[in-house]
Design a protein around this motif. Structure first.
Motif, short mmCIF file in Angstrom:
data_model
loop_
_atom_site.label_atom_id
_atom_site.label_comp_id
_atom_site.label_asym_id
_atom_site.label_seq_id
_atom_site.Cartn_x
_atom_site.Cartn_y
_atom_site.Cartn_z
N TRP A 162 58.29 50.03 99.54
CA TRP A 162 59.43 50.05 98.70
C TRP A 162 58.86 50.36 97.40
O TRP A 162 59.90 50.57 96.36
CB TRP A 162 60.38 48.74 98.66
N PRO A 199 65.52 53.95 97.41
CA PRO A 199 67.08 54.23 97.24
C PRO A 199 67.55 55.57 96.99
O PRO A 199 68.59 56.05 97.56
CB PRO A 199 67.16 53.41 96.19
N THR A 200 66.86 56.52 96.61
CA THR A 200 67.10 57.92 96.47
C THR A 200 67.17 58.58 97.59
O THR A 200 68.00 59.42 97.97
CB THR A 200 66.15 58.58 95.23
N LYS A 203 69.86 57.55 99.66
CA LYS A 203 71.30 58.36 99.31
C LYS A 203 71.55 59.81 99.96
O LYS A 203 72.41 60.06 100.06
CB LYS A 203 71.25 58.30 97.87
N GLU A 225 62.76 45.66 102.81
CA GLU A 225 63.58 46.50 101.70
C GLU A 225 63.89 47.92 102.05
O GLU A 225 65.01 48.33 101.94
CB GLU A 225 62.70 46.53 100.36
N GLU A 229 67.76 49.54 103.46
CA GLU A 229 68.31 50.51 102.57
C GLU A 229 68.74 51.73 103.74
O GLU A 229 69.48 52.21 103.35
CB GLU A 229 67.30 51.07 101.67
N LYS A 404 66.39 46.81 92.19
CA LYS A 404 67.35 48.06 92.60
C LYS A 404 67.60 48.10 94.09
O LYS A 404 68.29 49.30 94.45
CB LYS A 404 66.15 49.03 92.05
N PHE A 405 67.00 47.22 94.74
CA PHE A 405 67.53 47.44 96.20
C PHE A 405 68.56 46.38 96.85
O PHE A 405 68.81 45.41 96.39
CB PHE A 405 65.94 46.90 97.09
N GLY A 406 69.14 46.85 97.87
CA GLY A 406 70.20 46.05 98.52
C GLY A 406 69.97 44.88 99.02
O GLY A 406 70.56 43.58 99.00
#
Length: 418
Positions: A162, A199-200, A203, A225, A229, A404-406
């Motif tokens: 992550w 995360p990118t 997305k 993590e 995501e 920054k992670f859900g």
């Protein structure tokens, strides 16, 4: 004389134009034949994209002279003989090879079906595998041009779980990187100057058709993590929490396994583990259970008496299982160590529904074929998935990046001061 020269020049140019036109018409006819052939065949059961981020030392490993990408492409050519009515698409982005006869560093796309190469398509030479725009363009082309009933994705290359940088495309800085290391100037030195944040990456995947599976054939990607995501973009997530050998999966047998209708996930894990004599820890996550695991983790973290920040020395003294890096601790071993037996047993029910299959490795084979065996591994402690634990030494870096992670919010890190 001048007029005669002009006539000859014009005739020569006309001949060149004629040849170009014939070539273009031939290519168009070939493409039409391919499309007609695809059109006449029933829709494929599955399309799998292998996204090969090899613009780094996986093209050429200077210490051994081994060419990992080239080796896997040869295995793929064997594996496609047994893929049946399915599409296999391979995006290849390699570095420059020091030996000219091996050099094919311009990115290209390969398409296989029914045991044969159907298409070989040159891609834009400016593309970089670490760029989310490249991943999006390649995946959209693969899944649009070669439609199927369901889809799979293989993340091939370097990764460090992550780990995060603020940039969309993350510059290399110590160990702050994530997936798809790409070297500038197409160099084969090192693991990569630029990286894609998780995360990118997630997305981008949300813009694509829903995936049946993501198989991370790269180091350290089986962490809570990453799994969280990816929970909304895939049914199953497959990978290793640890560093893996440079050769990665054995695609001669892994490619057919990826096309299995129901048993693909366990087959991938079993074949992979057997290749290295059970020296690669691997796991399969059922994505629909990740929210329940996060909720159970939130509950148990709130019930445990935990410091806001751990000292790394304390975690080492507990002999917690970790994977390569001291912020990749085994989630099962951590919870088991700090929770009561009753609390742990309750949490474990949610964990076992999420991590539905795993293979235990007493030791594991690293990128450089150094056997990692620095802690007392126990099968009852092993979970096969890592998680981040805030440490005092990381207050200005990872303790901030994890936000920054859900998973950070879903697992209730903030509610306990993490």
């Amino acid at each position: 004389m001048v007029f005669s020269l002009l006539i000859r020049t014009f005739a020569a140019k006309l001949e060149v134009m004629k040849r170009i036109l014939i070539l273009l018409l031939s290519l168009m006819t070939l493409a039409a034949c391919h499309k007609d052939k695809e059109k006449d065949e029933p829709i494929a059961e599955r399309t799998v994209l292998i996204y090969m981020a090899a613009q780094n030392n996986l093209t050429y490993w200077p210490y051994s002279g081994y060419r990992y990408a080239e080796g896997d492409l040869k295995e793929i050519q064997q594996g496609i003989k047994n893929i049946g009515n399915n599409h296999l698409v391979v995006y290849v982005d390699k570095a420059k090879d020091p030996v000219a006869s091996h050099d094919d560093h311009k990115p290209y796309l390969l398409h296989y079906r029914k045991g044969e190469l159907r298409d070989s398509i040159p891609m834009d030479s400016t593309m970089m595998a670490c760029d989310p725009a490249t991943l999006k363009a390649v995946a959209q082309k693969a899944f649009t041009d070669y439609p199927a009933n369901d889809y799979g994705l293989v993340l091939w290359g370097h990764a460090t779980g992550w780990l995060f940088r603020n940039d969309t495309i993350a510059s290399y800085s110590t160990r702050k990187r994530a997936y798809g290391g790409t070297n500038l100037n197409e160099s084969n030195r090192g693991s990569g100057d630029l990286w894609m944040n998780i995360p990118t990456l997630a997305k981008v995947l949300k813009t694509l058709p829903h995936l049946k599976f993501i198989f991370a054939d790269c180091c350290n990607m089986m962490c809570a993590e990453c799994a969280y995501e990816f929970k909304d973009v895939t049914d199953y997530y497959i990978g290793s929490a640890a560093e893996i050998p440079g050769e990665g999966a054995y695609y001669t047998t892994i490619v057919p396994a990826m096309m299995e209708k129901e048993t693909f996930a366990t087959s991938i894990v079993d074949i992979y583990a057997a290749k290295y004599n059970n020296r690669v820890p691997l796991a399969v996550v059922k994505s629909s259970e990740m929210s329940s695991l996060a909720a159970a983790t939130r509950t148990i973290l709130q019930s445990m008496d935990l410091p806001v920040y751990f000292m790394s020395s304390e975690l080492k003294e507990k002999s917690l299982i970790y994977y390569l890096d001291y912020n990749l601790y085994d989630i099962n071993h951590f919870i088991k160590t700090y929770a009561t037996e009753a609390e742990y047993n309750s949490w474990k029910q949610a964990f076992d529904k999420a991590v539905i299959y795993k293979v235990f490795a007493k030791e594991w084979d690293t990128m450089n074929h150094v056997i990692f065996r620095y802690m007392n591994l126990d099968e009852t402690n092993y979970g096969g998935m890592s998680m981040f634990i805030p440490q005092r030494e990381l207050q200005s870096t990872d303790n901030q990046y994890i936000k920054k992670f859900g998973w950070y919010d879903a697992a209730g890190y903030e509610s306990i001061g993490w």
